[in-house]
Design an enzyme around this catalytic site. Structure first.
Site, PDB file in Angstrom:
ATOM      1  N   THR A 219      13.021  -7.140 -10.324  1.00 26.57           N
ATOM      2  CA  THR A 219      12.662  -8.812 -10.894  1.00 26.57           C
ATOM      3  C   THR A 219      11.312  -8.167  -9.913  1.00 26.57           C
ATOM      4  O   THR A 219      11.407  -8.284  -8.755  1.00 26.57           O
ATOM      5  CB  THR A 219      13.684  -9.209 -10.516  1.00 26.57           C
ATOM      6  OG1 THR A 219      14.743  -9.315 -11.275  1.00 26.57           O
ATOM      7  CG2 THR A 219      12.943 -11.029 -10.722  1.00 26.57           C
TER       8      THR A 219
ATOM      9  N   ASN B  95      -8.485   3.168   7.992  1.00 30.88           N
ATOM     10  CA  ASN B  95      -8.247   2.112   8.999  1.00 30.88           C
ATOM     11  C   ASN B  95      -8.552   2.022   9.740  1.00 30.88           C
ATOM     12  O   ASN B  95      -8.453   1.502  10.660  1.00 30.88           O
ATOM     13  CB  ASN B  95      -7.142   2.301   8.223  1.00 30.88           C
ATOM     14  CG  ASN B  95      -5.385   3.685   8.189  1.00 30.88           C
ATOM     15  OD1 ASN B  95      -6.583   4.972   8.032  1.00 30.88           O
ATOM     16  ND2 ASN B  95      -4.953   3.671   9.024  1.00 30.88           N
TER      17      ASN B  95
ATOM     18  N   CYS C  23       1.822   6.086  20.781  1.00 24.77           N
ATOM     19  CA  CYS C  23       3.095   6.521  21.940  1.00 24.77           C
ATOM     20  C   CYS C  23       4.726   7.328  21.101  1.00 24.77           C
ATOM     21  O   CYS C  23       5.261   6.719  20.371  1.00 24.77           O
ATOM     22  CB  CYS C  23       3.575   5.573  22.701  1.00 24.77           C
ATOM     23  SG  CYS C  23       4.566   5.835  24.008  1.00 24.77           S
TER      24      CYS C  23
ATOM     25  N   GLN D 299      -7.767  -0.521   3.088  1.00 27.20           N
ATOM     26  CA  GLN D 299      -8.875  -1.405   3.501  1.00 27.20           C
ATOM     27  C   GLN D 299     -10.016  -1.374   2.972  1.00 27.20           C
ATOM     28  O   GLN D 299     -10.522  -2.494   3.757  1.00 27.20           O
ATOM     29  CB  GLN D 299      -8.744   0.061   4.740  1.00 27.20           C
ATOM     30  CG  GLN D 299      -7.821  -0.035   5.931  1.00 27.20           C
ATOM     31  CD  GLN D 299      -7.170  -0.908   6.372  1.00 27.20           C
ATOM     32  OE1 GLN D 299      -7.837  -2.064   6.327  1.00 27.20           O
ATOM     33  NE2 GLN D 299      -6.187  -0.624   7.334  1.00 27.20           N
TER      34      GLN D 299
ATOM     35  N   SER E 130      -3.054  -3.654  -0.779  1.00 26.90           N
ATOM     36  CA  SER E 130      -1.918  -4.069  -0.838  1.00 26.90           C
ATOM     37  C   SER E 130      -2.537  -5.855   0.167  1.00 26.90           C
ATOM     38  O   SER E 130      -3.628  -5.765   1.057  1.00 26.90           O
ATOM     39  CB  SER E 130      -2.180  -3.081   0.722  1.00 26.90           C
ATOM     40  OG  SER E 130      -0.668  -3.893   1.678  1.00 26.90           O
ATOM     41  N   GLY E 131      -1.527  -6.454  -0.345  1.00 26.25           N
ATOM     42  CA  GLY E 131      -1.849  -8.289   0.340  1.00 26.25           C
ATOM     43  C   GLY E 131      -1.863  -8.045   0.861  1.00 26.25           C
ATOM     44  O   GLY E 131      -3.092  -9.454   1.663  1.00 26.25           O
ATOM     45  N   HIS E 132      -1.643  -7.965   2.459  1.00 30.52           N
ATOM     46  CA  HIS E 132      -1.770  -8.548   4.017  1.00 30.52           C
ATOM     47  C   HIS E 132      -2.884  -8.019   4.093  1.00 30.52           C
ATOM     48  O   HIS E 132      -2.636  -8.184   5.405  1.00 30.52           O
ATOM     49  CB  HIS E 132      -0.318  -8.122   4.370  1.00 30.52           C
ATOM     50  CG  HIS E 132      -0.511  -6.640   4.823  1.00 30.52           C
ATOM     51  ND1 HIS E 132      -0.007  -6.187   6.398  1.00 30.52           N
ATOM     52  CD2 HIS E 132       0.357  -5.403   4.243  1.00 30.52           C
ATOM     53  CE1 HIS E 132       0.251  -4.799   6.449  1.00 30.52           C
ATOM     54  NE2 HIS E 132       0.498  -4.811   5.350  1.00 30.52           N
TER      55      HIS E 132
ATOM     56  N   GLY F  68       0.593  -0.926  -0.195  1.00 27.38           N
ATOM     57  CA  GLY F  68       0.275  -0.312   0.435  1.00 27.38           C
ATOM     58  C   GLY F  68       0.963   1.159  -0.054  1.00 27.38           C
ATOM     59  O   GLY F  68       0.652   2.281  -0.935  1.00 27.38           O
ATOM     60  N   THR F  69       2.013   1.160   1.130  1.00 24.50           N
ATOM     61  CA  THR F  69       3.055   2.460   1.365  1.00 24.50           C
ATOM     62  C   THR F  69       3.237   2.593  -0.228  1.00 24.50           C
ATOM     63  O   THR F  69       3.605   3.801  -0.621  1.00 24.50           O
ATOM     64  CB  THR F  69       4.095   2.268   2.424  1.00 24.50           C
ATOM     65  OG1 THR F  69       3.261   1.866   3.667  1.00 24.50           O
ATOM     66  CG2 THR F  69       4.758   3.677   1.608  1.00 24.50           C
TER      67      THR F  69
HETATM   68  N1  PLP Z   1      -3.577   2.894   4.064  1.00 27.42           N
HETATM   69  C1  PLP Z   1      -4.170   2.224   4.296  1.00 27.42           C
HETATM   70  C2  PLP Z   1      -5.785   2.774   3.988  1.00 27.42           C
HETATM   71  C3  PLP Z   1      -2.964   1.441   5.619  1.00 27.42           C
HETATM   72  O1  PLP Z   1      -4.844   1.308   6.632  1.00 27.42           O
HETATM   73  C4  PLP Z   1      -2.436   0.827   5.383  1.00 27.42           C
HETATM   74  C5  PLP Z   1      -1.568   0.163   6.059  1.00 27.42           C
HETATM   75  O2  PLP Z   1      -2.091   0.157   7.473  1.00 27.42           O
HETATM   76  C6  PLP Z   1      -1.321   1.584   4.120  1.00 27.42           C
HETATM   77  C7  PLP Z   1      -2.160   2.267   3.303  1.00 27.42           C
HETATM   78  C8  PLP Z   1      -0.112   0.661   4.197  1.00 27.42           C
HETATM   79  O3  PLP Z   1      -0.038  -0.670   3.650  1.00 27.42           O
HETATM   80  P1  PLP Z   1       1.205  -1.188   3.319  1.00 27.42           P
HETATM   81  O4  PLP Z   1       1.110  -2.238   4.845  1.00 27.42           O
HETATM   82  O5  PLP Z   1       1.012  -2.020   2.539  1.00 27.42           O
HETATM   83  O6  PLP Z   1       2.089  -0.532   2.769  1.00 27.42           O
END
Ligand code: PLP
Length: 385
Positions: free
Chosen positions: A236, A150, A324, A178, A198-200, A71-72
């Protein structure tokens, strides 16, 4: 002690079916998909299959999917690649409640001469569309607004927003990290230009994600090098990650309707029991426009961290709205943007469920939570003052 995992917006368990699918791609079929020999070349076929599965879940063309590391990266790429393809325009519009993967990038742009508008949200965490409308102008290169939040699960009316933005000829990106796999999405006929996933977050592996780029959208290639991903993202391929992401999308597409109902039933049961049994607790976010798996509850006069630690003692994993940082407790930027009072924002807990949660787990959590809250309230210097 059994773990009760109610932190699925942070990450999810890899589905057994996904794990089985990706296992052979470490030690057996480890070739490079770009190789000329059959051993490597046959992997290219599995990547094509994965791309089709992701596209099917989203209702788009496989050629519109670019695999990324998550996602990032998808968010960073979407923003930077759109801006570098339109250097004359210097304005970006986003919201105050985005994930840092978007918000930090936008704030950084201000150091490079961009003007960045962060739209506000109301008490329910919803946007005022007229504020967006007022800010759209000829200098706007990009609008980036998340699909679902999120922390609170609040869903924005993204199709309406995308239509408005496109009617002004401006590129629209949504961070749907999300939303994908939790609610049905259909990009065919949609006005969205770019979408991150994002896969995870949907029972796939970590370190694998995708960016949907609608055909015809002008972006500059972001990572330069080899010809992978049609020259849009060199390097790759993360073969097991991509195959796992494809399988996770296939599972999500197959089960989304029934899972939605079951997860929502469990979330609602958990939420209403906690709100009923814990005095001075309140729900954060628009109750009627939310992901089916998320609830964010504030408990007045106590710290979220203290609640989390006590939940953890009973094996219950959740997360808190405050982080924190450097010794001081900063309440969540999302809850602050919604105007949640400091005393309540500090004591907020997010429970996020998945298809793997059971009714017994929810019952156990609803039994333990009021015990924990009562205990902490007895210790709180603020109660009754
Ligand atoms: N965007 C949202 C709304 C998320 O909740 C998250 C992860 O918590 C991300 C982006 C980032 O995704 P990743 O952990 O796959 O980099």
């Amino acid at each position: 002690m059994k773990t009760i995992y109610l932190d699925n917006n942070a990450t999810t368990k890899v589905a057994e079916e996904v794990f089985e699918e990706i296992k052979p791609f470490f030690c057996e079929h480890y070739g490079n998909p770009s190789s000329m020999h059959t051993f490597g070349g046959q992997i290219g076929h599995k990547i094509r299959e994965a791309r089709e599965k992701v596209a099917e879940l989203l209702g788009c063309e496989p050629s519109e999917i670019v695999f990324t590391s998550g996602g990032t990266e998808s968010d960073n790429t979407a923003i930077k690649a759109v801006l570098s393809a339109a250097p004359a325009k210097r304005k970006v519009i986003t919201t105050r409640v985005e994930h840092p993967a978007v918000l930090t990038v936008c704030r950084e742009l201000e150091n490079h001469g961009y003007s960045v508008v962060e739209l506000s949200v109301d008490k329910q965490g919803q946007l005022d569309i007229s504020e967006l409308e007022e800010n759209l102008d000829d200098d706007t290169a990009l609008v980036t607004i998340m699909y679902a939040n999120n922390e609170t699960g609040v869903i924005f009316p993204i199709e309406r927003i995308a239509e408005l933005v496109k009617s002004r000829g401006i590129v629209f990106h949504t961070d749907a990290v999300q939303a994908v796999g939790k609610i049905p999405l259909n990009l065919s006929g949609s006005h969205i230009d770019l979408l991150s996933l994002s896969g995870h977050k949907l029972h796939g592996p970590k370190g694998a994600g995708a960016l949907y780029v609608k055909k015809g959208t002008r972006i500059s290639p972001f990572i330069l090098g080899g010809h992978q991903e049609a020259g849009r993202r060199a390097g790759t391929e993360n073969v097991p990650g991509i195959i796992g992401l494809g399988k996770a999308c296939e599972l999500a597409a197959k089960n989304i309707e029934q899972e939605n109902q079951r997860v929502k039933y469990l979330r609602d049961k958990l939420e209403s029991a906690i709100l009923e049994t814990c005095p001075d607790s309140m729900l954060n976010g628009d109750k009627n426009n939310r992901l089916p798996n998320t609830t964010n509850i504030s408990f007045e006069y106590i710290e979220g961290e203290a609640i989390l630690l006590m939940l953890d003692k009973f094996g219950i994993c959740a997360s808190s709205g405050s982080a924190c940082t450097s010794g001081s407790l900063e309440p969540s930027h999302v809850l602050r943007a919604m105007g949640v009072p400091f005393t309540a924002a500090h004591g907020s807990i997010r429970f996020s469920l998945s298809r793997y949660n059971t009714e017994e787990e929810v019952d156990y959590t609803t039994q333990k939570t009021p015990e924990i809250i009562n205990k902490l309230r007895k210790l709180s210097p603020f109660v009754g003052k």
